[in-house]
Write a protein that holds these residues in place. Structure first.
Motif, short mmCIF file in Angstrom:
data_model
loop_
_atom_site.label_atom_id
_atom_site.label_comp_id
_atom_site.label_asym_id
_atom_site.label_seq_id
_atom_site.Cartn_x
_atom_site.Cartn_y
_atom_site.Cartn_z
N VAL A 103 -26.93 -15.10 10.27
CA VAL A 103 -25.80 -16.02 10.37
C VAL A 103 -24.53 -15.38 9.81
CG1 VAL A 103 -24.89 -18.24 9.58
CG2 VAL A 103 -27.28 -18.05 10.30
N TRP A 104 -24.63 -14.78 8.62
CA TRP A 104 -23.45 -14.26 7.94
C TRP A 104 -22.82 -13.09 8.70
CZ3 TRP A 104 -21.50 -16.62 3.62
CH2 TRP A 104 -20.47 -15.97 2.95
N VAL A 105 -23.66 -12.13 9.10
CA VAL A 105 -23.14 -10.95 9.78
C VAL A 105 -22.58 -11.32 11.16
CG1 VAL A 105 -23.75 -8.70 10.76
CG2 VAL A 105 -24.62 -9.36 8.51
N THR A 106 -23.28 -12.19 11.87
CA THR A 106 -22.79 -12.61 13.19
C THR A 106 -21.45 -13.33 13.06
OG1 THR A 106 -25.06 -12.83 14.02
CG2 THR A 106 -23.32 -13.94 15.26
N ALA A 107 -21.35 -14.21 12.09
CA ALA A 107 -20.12 -14.98 11.91
C ALA A 107 -18.94 -14.06 11.59
CB ALA A 107 -20.31 -16.02 10.82
N TRP A 108 -19.14 -13.12 10.68
CA TRP A 108 -18.03 -12.24 10.31
C TRP A 108 -17.72 -11.25 11.43
CZ3 TRP A 108 -14.47 -13.12 6.99
CH2 TRP A 108 -14.73 -13.89 5.86
N SER A 109 -18.72 -10.85 12.20
CA SER A 109 -18.43 -9.97 13.34
C SER A 109 -17.65 -10.72 14.41
CB SER A 109 -19.74 -9.43 13.93
OG SER A 109 -20.43 -8.65 12.98
N PHE A 110 -17.87 -12.03 14.50
CA PHE A 110 -17.16 -12.86 15.48
C PHE A 110 -15.70 -13.07 15.07
CE2 PHE A 110 -16.67 -17.08 17.77
CZ PHE A 110 -16.66 -16.50 19.03
N ALA A 111 -15.35 -12.68 13.84
CA ALA A 111 -13.96 -12.82 13.40
C ALA A 111 -13.01 -11.99 14.23
CB ALA A 111 -13.84 -12.43 11.92
N GLY A 112 -13.54 -11.06 15.03
CA GLY A 112 -12.69 -10.25 15.89
C GLY A 112 -11.89 -11.05 16.89
N VAL A 404 -24.56 -7.22 16.83
CA VAL A 404 -24.48 -6.71 15.45
C VAL A 404 -25.34 -7.56 14.53
CG1 VAL A 404 -22.94 -6.34 13.49
CG2 VAL A 404 -22.21 -5.70 15.78
N GLY A 405 -25.28 -8.89 14.68
CA GLY A 405 -26.06 -9.76 13.81
C GLY A 405 -27.55 -9.54 13.96
N VAL A 406 -28.04 -9.47 15.19
CA VAL A 406 -29.48 -9.28 15.42
C VAL A 406 -29.92 -7.90 14.93
CG1 VAL A 406 -31.24 -9.05 17.20
CG2 VAL A 406 -29.58 -10.91 17.32
N THR A 407 -29.16 -6.87 15.24
CA THR A 407 -29.56 -5.51 14.85
C THR A 407 -29.52 -5.34 13.34
OG1 THR A 407 -28.56 -4.73 16.92
CG2 THR A 407 -29.15 -3.08 15.30
N THR A 408 -28.49 -5.87 12.69
CA THR A 408 -28.42 -5.78 11.22
C THR A 408 -29.56 -6.55 10.57
OG1 THR A 408 -26.01 -5.60 11.38
CG2 THR A 408 -26.93 -6.11 9.22
N THR A 409 -29.87 -7.72 11.12
CA THR A 409 -31.00 -8.50 10.59
C THR A 409 -32.31 -7.74 10.73
OG1 THR A 409 -29.85 -10.55 11.18
CG2 THR A 409 -32.21 -10.71 10.75
N ALA A 410 -32.48 -7.05 11.86
CA ALA A 410 -33.67 -6.22 12.04
C ALA A 410 -33.73 -5.11 10.99
CB ALA A 410 -33.68 -5.63 13.45
N LEU A 531 -28.10 2.21 18.25
CA LEU A 531 -28.14 2.55 19.66
C LEU A 531 -29.10 1.65 20.42
CD1 LEU A 531 -28.05 6.47 19.57
CD2 LEU A 531 -26.22 4.90 20.23
N ALA A 532 -30.25 1.34 19.81
CA ALA A 532 -31.21 0.44 20.46
C ALA A 532 -30.59 -0.94 20.67
CB ALA A 532 -32.49 0.34 19.63
N GLY A 533 -29.91 -1.45 19.64
CA GLY A 533 -29.26 -2.75 19.78
C GLY A 533 -28.17 -2.75 20.82
N THR A 534 -27.42 -1.65 20.90
CA THR A 534 -26.34 -1.56 21.88
C THR A 534 -26.87 -1.53 23.30
OG1 THR A 534 -24.89 -0.41 20.31
CG2 THR A 534 -24.41 -0.12 22.65
#
Length: 742
Positions: A103-112, A404-410, A531-534
């Motif tokens: 939640v946190w990483v996805t939300a802050w990445s969405f700040a773009g 970014v959120g899913v990959t960072t969580t992984a 790279l896998a997430g991308t």
């Protein structure tokens, strides 16, 4: 494949044509080490957070207006402090850290969605959070201390950049406007060289190398000046800078028109003497005048006004001599007279800029030319409006945030299972590498991994022969300054010195002198995850995005020409403001298309068979615009009914052809056949009453320029047709679709 690997290797090692940011590097080093030294001396807890706060906040300082810098740095400091406190608390509960990271990483990445500055803040907040999760404390008090220490380090960085190392409020704007005149001087010098009989393809290279760069420089100056003037009552200096910016833009447009006229002349027009020698001298003098404007704008002091002596008179004198001897055709005479007119207008714009620059400081003075238009302030939509606009999987920002959120969580989940040493290096690598687009992500992954390997090897060597803490701190101050200074040049170099700095800092703090291999391994793991997430999470190839960007540039060409056509139909000169707005829109659309094409080249699966048509589309979109710029410099067109009728037919056909071409590029279909523009204008019709003959008789130069415009469109049409005939780029078996969105 070998060529592709070679291209990627060149991209990794490519240096940007800029100077190192030495001041930024020294500030960053002071922002890191002064809090650490003070913290160690006072035995304060959380030395690491002091350093992180200082480094990240100084990293945000990208220049610009004083107010904008303070707002960006302060907002980042608060976001990072909150992330440190929350992350330290969440890290105590592994079962909670996984979903909250998502939640946190996805939300802050969405700040773009709120722009580039918000994107940088969001990335720093997300990075701080995953570091805090990997370094949990022993309770709420520790979490508060972590946030407070980070805020203290960030506050020191702000004081350092904004108070102890102060800047004048208008200095960034003055330097940005001066950079515009510097770019104009470079263009004038390059144009003088090309005009002296260089290779035929030099004209095209001139457009590719200069036009986009100058437009970007003008846009940076416009943004910086807008931000500087917001909220200020004082108008004298700001209005003068606005006049100077408009003058630089006008000189750029004048040089584009000159280039089109000079290229159309072909080889020397006379065996006895070439009057273009006078043009070459005038262009070099114009470049010197632009350099004077750079100096006057940057130094901001009342100076003696330079008195340039160049204009179109020398060319007109040469024309008179050649014309008297009958050495010029009617069309050559018309073209060279147009060049003389453009040189005179260019000199007039330079005079306005010189008068303004010599009186840059202080209140307005009587006689100063007012700006033609006020810079438009950026709109301020509601906070919810950008969110609503991007809450769709068609939004690149949302897709990137989810990736970014899913990959960072992984990465956090893997770290919680295997518990590697310094596990946050894995998650930091993921957050740093992942970009909204595949090509830049792949390039940054290569630079990050290779830079980390080189930096890790250097760290092993340094830790082997240097373990004196005092000498180590001195060395680390230098490497920290170097890593930030080198960011503008090459991200890989930044990674080399950043790895060296932070590995040695970690070893110095823990006493473990074997962390360099850990950093390398963790970076490789993080790079593989990124790279896998991308590639597998909602990825969209640039091959899908480029047609829309190219179509937008073609439609901007159509709109630019439409401004001219509308004025011709009314029998008037085009309005300066409408032309400026259409020209700026075209410049930005073309830059976006060129950026998309560069991302396309960096994508690892791209095949080179279809590159030539795309490159031709990009190149001749600018060439079409250059001819339109030359046509826009005309004061009027012949007013006879026959000429107006011919122009009306030509403009209607051109408008329809451009729209069809843009639609064909967007939807991947062959464009319809072009109309016979010569027949529409009646050119080559040997009838005294034919519109084309009337146009040729009354305006041979206009006829030649419209012929040139039709040829540019023909090249664009041919490129779009060849694009559809080229074989599609292959898709790897591991990726059956370029869009894996559910």
């Amino acid at each position: 494949m070998r060529r592709q690997l070679l291209d990627h290797a060149k991209a990794v090692a490519r240096f940007a044509p800029v100077k190192p940011a030495v001041k930024a590097g020294l500030r960053a080093a002071l922002a890191i080490f002064v809090p650490m030294v003070v913290g160690a001396a006072l035995k304060l807890p959380g030395e690491l957070w002091l350093a992180i706060g200082g480094f990240n906040t100084s990293f945000v300082d990208k220049g610009g207006s004083y107010h904008a810098r303070a707002r960006a740095m302060g907002g980042t400091a608060l976001a990072a402090a909150l992330s440190a406190a929350v992350g330290s608390l969440v890290g105590l509960y592994p079962s909670l850290s996984i979903p909250l990271t998502l939640v946190w990483v996805t939300a802050w990445s969405f700040a773009g969605v709120y722009g580039a500055a918000a994107n940088t803040t969001g990335n720093i907040a997300a990075t701080t959070f995953v570091i805090a999760v990997a370094l949990p404390g022993d309770g709420p008090m520790h979490a508060l201390v972590s946030g407070a220490m980070l805020l203290a380090g960030a506050s020191w960085a702000m004081v350092l950049s904004l108070v102890l190392w102060p800047i004048r409020p208008y200095r960034p704007a003055r330097k940005a406007v001066a950079a515009c005149f510097d770019a104009v001087a470079d263009y004038a010098e390059a144009l003088s060289r090309v005009s002296q009989g260089a290779r035929e393809d030099s004209w095209q290279l001139l457009i590719q190398e200069q036009h986009g760069r100058i437009r970007e420089t003008l846009e940076v100056a416009r943004t910086t000046l807008t931000a500087t003037r917001q909220g200020r009552v004082e108008r004298g200096r700001g209005e003068r800078l606005l006049v100077l910016l408009e003058a630089a833009d006008a000189m750029f447009m004048g040089l584009i028109a000159l280039a089109e006229d000079l290229e159309s002349l072909g080889p020397p027009v006379s065996a006895v003497g070439d009057p273009r020698a006078a043009v070459v001298v005038a262009l070099l003098d114009c470049a010197h005048t632009a350099r004077d404007l750079v100096r006057l704008t940057e130094q901001e002091g009342r100076s003696r006004r330079p008195q340039p002596e160049w204009d179109g008179r020398a060319l007109r004198d040469a024309l008179t001599d050649l014309d008297t001897r009958g050495l010029l055709t009617r069309l050559e005479r018309a073209r060279l007279r147009d060049v003389a007119r453009l040189l005179t207008e260019l000199r007039e714009r330079a005079d306005v800029a010189l008068d303004t620059a010599c009186r840059l400081p202080g209140p307005p003075v009587q006689g100063m030319p007012p700006p033609k238009r006020e810079l438009a302030e950026e709109p301020h939509p509601s906070l919810l409006e950008p969110l609503r606009a991007h809450l769709t999987l068609d939004s690149e920002v949302l897709r990137h945030a989810l990736r970014v959120g899913v990959t960072t969580t992984a990465a956090v989940w893997i770290s919680s299972i295997f518990r590697p040493n310094h596990s946050y290096w894995v998650t930091i690598t993921v957050l740093t590498i992942m970009q909204p687009y595949t090509g830049p992500t792949f390039l940054k992954a290569l630079q990050r991994v290779l830079g980390t390997v080189v930096g890790g090897i250097l760290a092993i060597g340094v830790s082997y022969w240097l373990q004196d803490p005092r000498m180590m701190m001195g060395l680390l101050f230098c490497t920290a300054a170097l890593c930030v200074s080198l960011i503008p040049l090459n991200y890989g170099l930044f990674t080399v010195f950043a790895t060296l700095t932070f590995v040695l800092l970690a070893e110095l703090g823990s006493g473990d002198w074997t962390l360099a291999p850990v950093r390398i391994v963790n970076t490789v793991i993080g790079g593989a995850l990124a790279l896998a997430g991308t590639f597998f999470l909602w990825q969209r190839s640039e091959e899908e995005r480029f047609p829309a960007q190219m179509a937008e540039a073609l439609r901007a060409d159509r709109e630019f020409f439409g401004v001219l056509a509308s004025a011709w139909r009314r029998g008037e000169s085009p309005q300066a403001q409408a032309l400026a707005e259409a020209r700026r829109k075209l410049g930005l659309a073309t830059i976006n298309a060129e950026t998309s094409f560069q991302r396309l080249l960096n994508e690892p699966r791209w095949s080179t068979e279809a590159l030539e048509p795309l490159m031709t589309l990009l190149a001749f979109t600018r060439r079409f615009a250059a001819v339109c710029t030359l046509l826009a410099s005309r004061k009027s067109v012949p007013s006879t009914p026959a000429v107006h009728e011919a122009l009306a037919r030509f403009c209607a056909a051109m408008d329809e052809a451009l729209e069809d071409l843009a639609d064909a590029v967007l939807h991947g279909r062959p464009p319809r056949a072009l109309p016979a523009f010569n027949a529409l204008l009646g050119w080559n019709v040997p009838t005294p009453d034919a519109p084309g003959l009337a146009l040729g008789q009354e305006a041979p130069l206009l006829q030649s320029q419209l012929e040139r415009l039709a040829r540019q469109l023909s090249v664009l049409h041919g490129a779009a047709t060849r694009r559809m005939e080229a074989p599609p780029s292959p898709v790897p078996a591991s990726q059956p679709s370029t869009n894996n969105a559910p």
